[in-house]
Design a protein around this motif. Structure first.
Motif: not given
Length: 190
Positions: A29-38, A153-169
């Motif tokens: 799930r995490l890999v797919q979210i990241v690959l879809d976004d980046i 990438l134009p976003e920082t890792p923190d900005e991408r994490l906030e956008k993707l909301d991965l922690t709950p997964v």
């Protein structure tokens, strides 16, 4: 499930099997979210980093959940920390059989060394004996995102994490591992 308590080996095998299914599901799930976004993310790197991160966090959660079950806690923990290597062996073996190419096994040493470095990174950042809750994940997730993101990438890792909301997964998976570790058995669907 029978009324009698399972033998320690059987108990460890059932718990490890259940947790491993969760590790794979959560990693995918995490890999797919990241690959879809980046768009330019390197899929093998994302998969290996994520599997090592999830396996380590899961081993930590399982250790805390199984604290009262000392007969199996070390076995379960070591199996979870070895899982990235086991999974890679499976993938290499599958490719060897499908391609009828035993030479693929020769490529595994470099991969194992890379996995070892990744696991060492996550075991350092996720201390043994502590549940990796939201605060700990909040410290490690940006490091992980930086490791899986291509440069520029134009976003920082923190900005991408906030956008993707991965922690709950990941946190949902870890809470499940903790809960049934404390319960002492894999939840029964019946």
């Amino acid at each position: 499930m029978s009324e009698t308590s399972p033998l320690p080996l059987e108990h460890a095998a059932r718990i490890t099997s259940f947790i491993t299914a969760g590790v794979l599901n959560t990693t995918q799930r995490l890999v797919q979210i990241v690959l879809d976004d980046i768009e330019d993310a390197e899929s093998d790197l994302v998969a290996e980093e994520t599997l090592c991160f999830v396996a380590t966090a899961t081993a930590r959660a399982a250790t805390v959940g199984l604290r009262n079950d000392q007969e199996i806690v070390e076995t379960v923990q070591s199996n979870l920390l070895e899982f990235p290597f086991t999974y890679r062996d499976y993938l290499i073996g599958s490719a060897m059989v499908a391609n009828q190419n035993p030479a693929l096994a020769d490529q595994s040493e470099e991969v194992y060394e890379g996995l070892q470095r990744k696991l060492q990174f996550y075991t350092t950042h996720l201390p043994a004996g502590q549940f990796p809750g939201e605060h700990a994940l909040g410290d490690v997730f940006p490091l992980w995102m930086g490791r899986v993101s291509p440069p520029g990438l134009p976003e920082t890792p923190d900005e991408r994490l906030e956008k993707l909301d991965l922690t709950p997964v990941l946190l949902t998976h870890l809470k499940l591992v903790l809960a049934y570790g404390r319960q002492g058995e894999v939840p029964d669907a019946s």
